[in-house]
Design a protein around this motif. Structure first.
Motif, PDB file in Angstrom:
ATOM      1  N   LEU A  52     -17.333 -12.747  -5.986  1.00  0.00           N
ATOM      2  CA  LEU A  52     -17.293 -11.923  -4.775  1.00  0.00           C
ATOM      3  C   LEU A  52     -16.044 -12.284  -3.983  1.00  0.00           C
ATOM      4  CD1 LEU A  52     -21.051 -12.204  -3.717  1.00  0.00           C
ATOM      5  CD2 LEU A  52     -19.935 -10.199  -4.712  1.00  0.00           C
ATOM      6  N   PHE A  53     -15.360 -11.292  -3.458  1.00  0.00           N
ATOM      7  CA  PHE A  53     -14.072 -11.544  -2.815  1.00  0.00           C
ATOM      8  C   PHE A  53     -13.695 -10.325  -1.973  1.00  0.00           C
ATOM      9  CE2 PHE A  53     -13.813  -9.963  -7.103  1.00  0.00           C
ATOM     10  CZ  PHE A  53     -12.978  -8.868  -7.015  1.00  0.00           C
ATOM     11  N   ASP A  54     -12.559 -10.404  -1.315  1.00  0.00           N
ATOM     12  CA  ASP A  54     -12.036  -9.259  -0.559  1.00  0.00           C
ATOM     13  C   ASP A  54     -11.688  -8.175  -1.574  1.00  0.00           C
ATOM     14  OD1 ASP A  54     -12.190 -11.251   1.294  1.00  0.00           O
ATOM     15  OD2 ASP A  54     -10.059 -11.341   1.739  1.00  0.00           O
ATOM     16  N   GLU A  55     -12.598  -7.229  -1.759  1.00  0.00           N
ATOM     17  CA  GLU A  55     -12.608  -6.373  -2.948  1.00  0.00           C
ATOM     18  C   GLU A  55     -11.316  -5.618  -3.211  1.00  0.00           C
ATOM     19  OE1 GLU A  55     -15.569  -3.091  -5.074  1.00  0.00           O
ATOM     20  OE2 GLU A  55     -15.824  -3.557  -2.962  1.00  0.00           O
ATOM     21  N   PHE A  56     -10.620  -5.195  -2.153  1.00  0.00           N
ATOM     22  CA  PHE A  56      -9.472  -4.313  -2.362  1.00  0.00           C
ATOM     23  C   PHE A  56      -8.123  -5.019  -2.289  1.00  0.00           C
ATOM     24  CE2 PHE A  56     -12.647  -1.171  -2.325  1.00  0.00           C
ATOM     25  CZ  PHE A  56     -12.103  -0.047  -2.912  1.00  0.00           C
ATOM     26  N   LEU A  57      -8.111  -6.318  -2.051  1.00  0.00           N
ATOM     27  CA  LEU A  57      -6.833  -7.027  -2.039  1.00  0.00           C
ATOM     28  C   LEU A  57      -6.101  -6.925  -3.382  1.00  0.00           C
ATOM     29  CD1 LEU A  57      -5.225  -8.592   0.095  1.00  0.00           C
ATOM     30  CD2 LEU A  57      -6.082 -10.704  -0.942  1.00  0.00           C
ATOM     31  N   PRO A  58      -6.807  -6.921  -4.525  1.00  0.00           N
ATOM     32  CA  PRO A  58      -6.100  -6.810  -5.810  1.00  0.00           C
ATOM     33  C   PRO A  58      -5.306  -5.519  -5.999  1.00  0.00           C
ATOM     34  CG  PRO A  58      -8.295  -7.705  -6.172  1.00  0.00           C
ATOM     35  CD  PRO A  58      -8.246  -7.255  -4.736  1.00  0.00           C
ATOM     36  N   ILE A  59      -5.548  -4.492  -5.202  1.00  0.00           N
ATOM     37  CA  ILE A  59      -4.774  -3.259  -5.397  1.00  0.00           C
ATOM     38  C   ILE A  59      -3.313  -3.442  -4.991  1.00  0.00           C
ATOM     39  CG2 ILE A  59      -6.856  -1.870  -5.027  1.00  0.00           C
ATOM     40  CD1 ILE A  59      -5.635  -0.856  -2.425  1.00  0.00           C
ATOM     41  N   LEU A  60      -3.013  -4.522  -4.280  1.00  0.00           N
ATOM     42  CA  LEU A  60      -1.619  -4.794  -3.905  1.00  0.00           C
ATOM     43  C   LEU A  60      -0.872  -5.566  -4.988  1.00  0.00           C
ATOM     44  CD1 LEU A  60      -2.088  -5.815  -0.157  1.00  0.00           C
ATOM     45  CD2 LEU A  60      -1.527  -3.560  -1.089  1.00  0.00           C
ATOM     46  N   SER A  61      -1.551  -5.898  -6.084  1.00  0.00           N
ATOM     47  CA  SER A  61      -0.935  -6.723  -7.134  1.00  0.00           C
ATOM     48  C   SER A  61       0.373  -6.147  -7.649  1.00  0.00           C
ATOM     49  CB  SER A  61      -1.917  -6.899  -8.305  1.00  0.00           C
ATOM     50  OG  SER A  61      -3.079  -7.563  -7.892  1.00  0.00           O
ATOM     51  N   PHE A  62       0.421  -4.809  -7.820  1.00  0.00           N
ATOM     52  CA  PHE A  62       1.631  -4.202  -8.385  1.00  0.00           C
ATOM     53  C   PHE A  62       2.819  -4.337  -7.438  1.00  0.00           C
ATOM     54  CE2 PHE A  62       0.419  -0.910  -5.538  1.00  0.00           C
ATOM     55  CZ  PHE A  62       1.470  -0.016  -5.388  1.00  0.00           C
ATOM     56  N   TYR A  94     -11.167   2.007  12.263  1.00  0.00           N
ATOM     57  CA  TYR A  94     -10.341   1.284  11.304  1.00  0.00           C
ATOM     58  C   TYR A  94      -9.744   2.219  10.257  1.00  0.00           C
ATOM     59  CZ  TYR A  94     -12.244  -3.082  13.193  1.00  0.00           C
ATOM     60  OH  TYR A  94     -12.579  -4.133  14.014  1.00  0.00           O
ATOM     61  N   GLU A  95     -10.331   3.391  10.059  1.00  0.00           N
ATOM     62  CA  GLU A  95      -9.790   4.352   9.081  1.00  0.00           C
ATOM     63  C   GLU A  95      -8.343   4.726   9.388  1.00  0.00           C
ATOM     64  OE1 GLU A  95     -14.072   4.353   8.434  1.00  0.00           O
ATOM     65  OE2 GLU A  95     -12.830   4.357  10.235  1.00  0.00           O
ATOM     66  N   VAL A  96      -7.919   4.531  10.610  1.00  0.00           N
ATOM     67  CA  VAL A  96      -6.529   4.804  10.992  1.00  0.00           C
ATOM     68  C   VAL A  96      -5.560   3.930  10.190  1.00  0.00           C
ATOM     69  CG1 VAL A  96      -4.870   4.488  12.885  1.00  0.00           C
ATOM     70  CG2 VAL A  96      -6.998   5.726  13.296  1.00  0.00           C
ATOM     71  N   LEU A  97      -5.992   2.733   9.807  1.00  0.00           N
ATOM     72  CA  LEU A  97      -5.136   1.831   9.034  1.00  0.00           C
ATOM     73  C   LEU A  97      -4.696   2.505   7.730  1.00  0.00           C
ATOM     74  CD1 LEU A  97      -7.284  -1.400   9.476  1.00  0.00           C
ATOM     75  CD2 LEU A  97      -5.068  -0.949  10.583  1.00  0.00           C
ATOM     76  N   HIS A  98      -5.652   3.117   7.053  1.00  0.00           N
ATOM     77  CA  HIS A  98      -5.352   3.830   5.815  1.00  0.00           C
ATOM     78  C   HIS A  98      -4.390   4.982   6.083  1.00  0.00           C
ATOM     79  CE1 HIS A  98      -7.085   6.403   2.262  1.00  0.00           C
ATOM     80  NE2 HIS A  98      -5.845   6.017   2.038  1.00  0.00           N
ATOM     81  N   ALA A  99      -4.681   5.755   7.121  1.00  0.00           N
ATOM     82  CA  ALA A  99      -3.870   6.937   7.428  1.00  0.00           C
ATOM     83  C   ALA A  99      -2.428   6.571   7.753  1.00  0.00           C
ATOM     84  CB  ALA A  99      -4.505   7.713   8.578  1.00  0.00           C
ATOM     85  N   LEU A 105      -6.041  -9.077   5.561  1.00  0.00           N
ATOM     86  CA  LEU A 105      -6.498 -10.447   5.332  1.00  0.00           C
ATOM     87  C   LEU A 105      -7.850 -10.733   5.989  1.00  0.00           C
ATOM     88  CD1 LEU A 105      -3.052 -12.246   5.722  1.00  0.00           C
ATOM     89  CD2 LEU A 105      -4.248 -11.666   3.608  1.00  0.00           C
ATOM     90  N   LYS A 106      -8.497  -9.679   6.482  1.00  0.00           N
ATOM     91  CA  LYS A 106      -9.834  -9.810   7.049  1.00  0.00           C
ATOM     92  C   LYS A 106     -10.830  -9.118   6.131  1.00  0.00           C
ATOM     93  CE  LYS A 106      -8.431  -9.921  11.926  1.00  0.00           C
ATOM     94  NZ  LYS A 106      -8.617  -9.299  13.272  1.00  0.00           N
ATOM     95  N   TRP A 107     -11.957  -9.732   5.865  1.00  0.00           N
ATOM     96  CA  TRP A 107     -12.957  -9.210   4.930  1.00  0.00           C
ATOM     97  C   TRP A 107     -13.381  -7.790   5.288  1.00  0.00           C
ATOM     98  CZ3 TRP A 107     -15.617 -11.295   0.636  1.00  0.00           C
ATOM     99  CH2 TRP A 107     -16.755 -10.580   0.236  1.00  0.00           C
ATOM    100  N   THR A 108     -13.698  -7.562   6.561  1.00  0.00           N
ATOM    101  CA  THR A 108     -14.305  -6.284   6.963  1.00  0.00           C
ATOM    102  C   THR A 108     -13.326  -5.118   6.952  1.00  0.00           C
ATOM    103  OG1 THR A 108     -13.927  -6.870   9.289  1.00  0.00           O
ATOM    104  CG2 THR A 108     -16.106  -7.348   8.375  1.00  0.00           C
ATOM    105  N   THR A 109     -12.060  -5.397   7.053  1.00  0.00           N
ATOM    106  CA  THR A 109     -11.068  -4.316   7.138  1.00  0.00           C
ATOM    107  C   THR A 109     -10.089  -4.325   5.974  1.00  0.00           C
ATOM    108  OG1 THR A 109      -9.734  -5.754   8.581  1.00  0.00           O
ATOM    109  CG2 THR A 109     -11.161  -4.123   9.652  1.00  0.00           C
ATOM    110  N   CYS A 110     -10.311  -5.213   5.005  1.00  0.00           N
ATOM    111  CA  CYS A 110      -9.380  -5.358   3.869  1.00  0.00           C
ATOM    112  C   CYS A 110      -9.175  -4.036   3.137  1.00  0.00           C
ATOM    113  CB  CYS A 110      -9.920  -6.423   2.924  1.00  0.00           C
ATOM    114  SG  CYS A 110      -8.963  -6.626   1.405  1.00  0.00           S
ATOM    115  N   LYS A 111     -10.258  -3.336   2.843  1.00  0.00           N
ATOM    116  CA  LYS A 111     -10.171  -2.107   2.051  1.00  0.00           C
ATOM    117  C   LYS A 111      -9.249  -1.080   2.697  1.00  0.00           C
ATOM    118  CE  LYS A 111     -13.035   1.811   0.562  1.00  0.00           C
ATOM    119  NZ  LYS A 111     -14.409   2.343   0.466  1.00  0.00           N
TER     120      LYS A 111
END
Length: 347
Positions: A149-159, A90-95, A113-119
Motif C-alpha cells: 500500500l502506498f501513495d497510489e498515483f506517485l508512480p505515474i511520474l516515473s517516466f 482539490y480537483e483544481v490541481l489536476h486541471a 507528496l501528501k497521501w490524500t491529494t497525491c492522485k
C-alpha cells in the motif's frame, strides 16, 4: 457556444436536481462538440460555487476545452500565497496541470507528496516538467517501491524521472507485491512509457494477479486508459480471446479473462473522460468490434466468438457470463445506431 451548453447552464442555475446520466450526457456532448467559448461559460458557473459537487464536475470540460487565458484565470482564482485557497476543490490541481500552468508546479509538488491529494496532483504533474524536483520525487518513490500500500498515483511520474527500464520495476512491483487496491498508478505508470510497454499492459489485463478490471479504487478505468497510451486495440484483445477459447482448459481462468474484456468493452461504450492530455484515444468503431465478436464468418454456420462462449459456458451456474455478453450485444447495437446518426449529421 453550443445551445446545449446554455441549456445545461440554465438547468444548473435552476438548482433542480439533474439525473446523473443526463448530467454526464451534457458533459460528454459538450466535450465532444464544444470549444473555448463553452469552457469559458462553464468556468463562470464553476467559480460561483466551486465546492458544490456538480460544479466540480465542470472542471472536466473546462480543462479539456479551455485556452491559456482561461487556465491563467483558474490559477489566479485558485492559488493564493503559493497554496490552494479553501474555496476550491482539490480537483483544481489536476486541471491546472492539464492546462499547462507552469506557475502551479510548486503547489502541485507539495500536494503530490501528501497521501490524500497525491492522485489529483500527480495527474496534473504528468503534463509539466518536474526537473527541479526530480531528486525529491525519486527519494519518495524509492521509499515506496515494493510496498503493498502506498501513495497510489506517485508512480505515474516515473517516466519523468527514470528511463524506460524502470517500467520493469513497476511491473514487478505490481505483479508480486502491490495490493490490488493500490495498483492503478503502477498500470498507468508503465503505460506512460509508451508503445514499447504494450505487451506488459496486455499481460496485466489478462493476469488475475492484477485484477485489472477491479473498481474498488477505479483500477479498471485506468487500465482502459492505459490501453490508449500503448496503442493496444480491442481488435488485438478480441483476437487473444478467440485463441483463449481454444487453448485455455480452465473455465475459471477463461471466465476471468472474459470478465475483464467485458468490462473494458463497456468502458469503450461509456467512458469519455480523458485524464491525461497526450493520450492516444481509441478510435476503433463499435461496428467493427461488434462484427469481430458477434458475427460469423459465413452464412451456413455460426462460428462467432460469442457462439463459442455460449457453447463453453452452457451450465446454469455459468450463465452470468453469457448474460453479460448478451447485454453488451444490445448496448453495442444501440451505439452503432448512434454512430450512424452522428456521422449523418456531422458529415
Amino acid at each position: 457556444m453550443l445551445n446545449i451548453t446554455q441549456k445545461f447552464i440554465n438547468e444548473l442555475k435552476s438548482k433542480q436536481d439533474i439525473n446523473y446520466e443526463k448530467f454526464q450526457g451534457y458533459i460528454g456532448t459538450i466535450i465532444r462538440y464544444g470549444n473555448q467559448e463553452d469552457a469559458k461559460a462553464l468556468y463562470n458557473v464553476f467559480i460561483q460555487d466551486p465546492l458544490h459537487y456538480d460544479k466540480q464536475q465542470l472542471l472536466e470540460p473546462i480543462m479539456r476545452l479551455g485556452d491559456s487565458n482561461l487556465a491563467q484565470a483558474l490559477y489566479e482564482f485558485s492559488i493564493v500565497d503559493n497554496d490552494l485557497t479553501e474555496e476550491v476543490p482539490y480537483e483544481v490541481l489536476h486541471a491546472l496541470g492539464y492546462m499547462g500552468v507552469t506557475e502551479a508546479i510548486p503547489v502541485l509538488i507539495k500536494y503530490a507528496l501528501k497521501w490524500t491529494t497525491c492522485k489529483l496532483a500527480c495527474l496534473g504533474l504528468v503534463h509539466l516538467s518536474v526537473e527541479k524536483y526530480q531528486q525529491e520525487l525519486k527519494d519518495r518513490l524509492e521509499q515506496l517501491i515494493n510496498q503493498p500500500l502506498f501513495d497510489e498515483f506517485l508512480p505515474i511520474l516515473s517516466f519523468r524521472l527514470y528511463d524506460d527500464t524502470f517500467a520493469e520495476r513497476l511491473y514487478e512491483w505490481g505483479d508480486q507485491y502491490a495490493s490490488i487496491d493500490s495498483n492503478a498508478g503502477l498500470i498507468l505508470g508503465i503505460a506512460l512509457y509508451g508503445q514499447k510497454q504494450k505487451e506488459k499492459i496486455k499481460n496485466i489485463i489478462w493476469s488475475s494477479n492484477w485484477q485489472a478490471h477491479d473498481m474498488g479504487t477505479g483500477t479498471g478505468i485506468w487500465t482502459y486508459q492505459a490501453m490508449g497510451y500503448v496503442s493496444l486495440t480491442f481488435e488485438e484483445l478480441i483476437s487473444d480471446m478467440k485463441q483463449f477459447l481454444v487453448e485455455i482448459e480452465s473455465d475459471r481462468e477463461l471466465e476471468y479473462r472474459l470478465d475483464v474484456l467485458y468490462f473494458l468493452l463497456t468502458c469503450k461504450l461509456n467512458y469519455f473522460f480523458k485524464n491525461i492530455k497526450f493520450t492516444n484515444s481509441n478510435h476503433e468503431k463499435i461496428e467493427s468490434l461488434y462484427t469481430l465478436f458477434y458475427s460469423s464468418s459465413n452464412e451456413d454456420i455460426d462460428d462467432s466468438i460469442f457462439k463459442s462462449i455460449k457453447k463453453r459456458f452452457n451450465r446454469d451456474e455459468q450463465f452470468s457470463i453469457i448474460e453479460s455478453y448478451e447485454r453488451l450485444k444490445l448496448q453495442m447495437e444501440m451505439y452503432i445506431h448512434f454512430e450512424v446518426e452522428r456521422e449523418h449529421f456531422l458529415f
